[in-house]
Design an enzyme around this catalytic site. Structure first.
Site, PDB file in Angstrom:
ATOM      1  N   HIS A 112       0.526  -1.151   0.042  1.00  0.00           N
ATOM      2  CA  HIS A 112      -0.025  -0.116   0.175  1.00  0.00           C
ATOM      3  C   HIS A 112       0.678   1.181   0.004  1.00  0.00           C
ATOM      4  O   HIS A 112       0.353   2.230  -0.384  1.00  0.00           O
ATOM      5  CB  HIS A 112      -1.076   0.072   1.185  1.00  0.00           C
ATOM      6  CG  HIS A 112      -0.597   0.339   2.366  1.00  0.00           C
ATOM      7  ND1 HIS A 112      -0.315  -0.512   3.495  1.00  0.00           N
ATOM      8  CD2 HIS A 112      -0.360   1.645   3.122  1.00  0.00           C
ATOM      9  CE1 HIS A 112       0.193   0.080   4.405  1.00  0.00           C
ATOM     10  NE2 HIS A 112       0.004   1.469   4.246  1.00  0.00           N
ATOM     11  N   ASP A 163      -0.248  -7.674   1.834  1.00  0.00           N
ATOM     12  CA  ASP A 163       0.406  -6.339   1.427  1.00  0.00           C
ATOM     13  C   ASP A 163       1.999  -6.399   1.621  1.00  0.00           C
ATOM     14  O   ASP A 163       2.439  -5.936   2.532  1.00  0.00           O
ATOM     15  CB  ASP A 163      -0.349  -5.538   2.676  1.00  0.00           C
ATOM     16  CG  ASP A 163       0.014  -4.011   2.609  1.00  0.00           C
ATOM     17  OD1 ASP A 163       0.504  -3.714   1.631  1.00  0.00           O
ATOM     18  OD2 ASP A 163      -0.235  -3.182   3.572  1.00  0.00           O
ATOM     19  N   SER A 259       4.100   2.349   8.324  1.00  0.00           N
ATOM     20  CA  SER A 259       3.835   1.567   7.322  1.00  0.00           C
ATOM     21  C   SER A 259       4.787   1.085   6.327  1.00  0.00           C
ATOM     22  O   SER A 259       5.645   1.664   6.100  1.00  0.00           O
ATOM     23  CB  SER A 259       2.623   1.829   6.083  1.00  0.00           C
ATOM     24  OG  SER A 259       1.466   1.703   6.881  1.00  0.00           O
ATOM     25  N   GLY A 260       4.879  -0.311   6.289  1.00  0.00           N
ATOM     26  CA  GLY A 260       6.092  -0.891   5.496  1.00  0.00           C
ATOM     27  C   GLY A 260       7.243  -1.346   6.418  1.00  0.00           C
ATOM     28  O   GLY A 260       7.856  -2.111   5.914  1.00  0.00           O
TER      29      GLY A 260
HETATM   30  N1  ARG Z   1      -1.624   2.082   7.199  1.00  0.00           N
HETATM   31  C1  ARG Z   1      -0.659   2.949   7.922  1.00  0.00           C
HETATM   32  C2  ARG Z   1       0.379   3.547   7.330  1.00  0.00           C
HETATM   33  O1  ARG Z   1       0.069   3.867   6.004  1.00  0.00           O
HETATM   34  C3  ARG Z   1      -0.125   2.082   9.234  1.00  0.00           C
HETATM   35  C4  ARG Z   1      -0.956   1.783  10.061  1.00  0.00           C
HETATM   36  C5  ARG Z   1      -0.775   0.873  10.996  1.00  0.00           C
HETATM   37  N2  ARG Z   1      -1.585   0.991  12.109  1.00  0.00           N
HETATM   38  C6  ARG Z   1      -1.592   0.321  13.173  1.00  0.00           C
HETATM   39  N3  ARG Z   1      -2.761   0.994  13.927  1.00  0.00           N
HETATM   40  N4  ARG Z   1      -1.037   0.001  13.552  1.00  0.00           N
HETATM   41  O2  ARG Z   1       1.347   4.268   7.681  1.00  0.00           O
END
Ligand code: ARG
Length: 304
Positions: A112, A163, A259-260
């Site tokens: 993503h 993902d 993320s990642g």
């Molecule tokens: N989707 C988020 C990002 O793009 C990461 C989210 C992780 N969230 C969590 N509550 N652990 O950075």
């Protein structure tokens, strides 16, 4: 679901929203990844001024990752920041996601992270990885251009499932790699200690960290995670491709812009920061890509 928009006040409001609206919002956020949520948040006026500049304002001691503590890239030389200054500005070296070196010229990250705020594959001509920069306000370490990227072809943007993506660097980095858990290895027993690292939001309100941070979060059972994310507006837990970690009472979690990045179990790469409902909320664990389920595909994609 994930990201700044659903964190903080939004996280609680989320459950009060109608299912349909929630689903749309969730989809949009999923599609948006970090960037979209941040832009959406800024657009809604929830955060005054440029979101990415928030962290550069003096605000006392740096915090990072919700409920965590400072970490450094000397101890964790295989963590990298994904950067696009054109898209995210230069205050924090253009950071918007994280990744992990699994080979000298290969970085594992979240699929993503490769999408823009409209849910389209992002065209970031200045995409780089930054290695060895504990504090993103400095010029420490190295920046290497991303020569190409491979997004897992079965990645589902609407569900944010399966993902993962592999980036190929223009030059190898000889700073060390993090070993992955083996294909099909079950390292995810309930309450197994795990650690997540990143430069993301420290509060769920758009307080992006300049300094790398880490937090320990226990693995949750599939049953707990399914209860937290039964589907519909709340997001859907898929135990074949995901794993959850967090405390029942909340307070410790990854968050937007983490993320990642890596979830470590016993010093190995076992998860990739993927999504969650808000950040660090009670009974809403963070959701990670289950690396063992994809280890063989990832190795193949990385030519390992
Ligand atoms: N989707 C988020 C990002 O793009 C990461 C989210 C992780 N969230 C969590 N509550 N652990 O950075």
């Amino acid at each position: 679901m994930t990201t700044a928009g659903s964190a903080g006040a939004g996280g609680n409001r989320e459950s009060a929203r109608g299912a349909a609206a929630g689903r749309v919002r969730r989809r949009r956020r999923a599609a948006a990844g970090v960037a979209g949520a941040l832009l959406a948040l800024a657009g809604a006026g929830a955060v005054p001024g440029p979101v990415w500049a928030a962290d550069s304002a003096p605000q006392g001691p740096p915090k990072v990752i919700v409920g965590g503590s400072p970490a450094d890239t000397e101890t964790h030389p295989w963590i990298v920041a994904l950067s696009s200054r054109k898209t995210y500005g230069s205050a924090r070296s253009g950071q918007f996601c994280a990744g992990t070196l699994i080979a000298p010229d290969k970085v594992l990250t979240a699929a993503h992270c490769m999408f823009d705020e409209n849910g389209r594959p992002a065209k970031r001509s200045d995409l780089k990885v930054v290695q060895g920069r504990t504090d993103l306000r400095t010029s420490a370490g190295r920046e290497v251009a991303v020569a190409s990227s491979y997004t897992n072809p079965t990645f589902d943007l609407a569900e944010v499932s399966r993902d993962w993506a592999v980036l190929t660097l223009a030059e190898p980095l000889s700073t060390g790699v993090l070993p992955m858990v083996g294909a099909g290895e079950d390292v995810y027993a309930e309450d197994t200690p795990a650690t997540v690292l990143g430069w993301g939001d420290t509060t769920g309100r758009g307080d992006y960290s300049s300094v790398l941070r880490q937090v320990d979060v226990p693995i949750t059972s599939d049953a707990t995670c399914r209860t937290a994310y039964p589907g519909g507006a709340m997001g859907s837990y898929d135990q074949a491709s995901m794993v959850c970690a967090g405390l029942r009472q909340g307070g410790k979690d990854a968050c937007s812009a983490d993320s990642g990045g890596p979830l470590l179990i016993d010093g190995r790469l076992a998860g990739i920061v993927s999504w969650g409902d808000g950040c660090a909320l009670p009974r809403k664990p963070g959701v990670y890509t289950r690396v063992s389920a994809f280890a063989a595909d990832i190795r193949k994609a990385a030519g390992m």
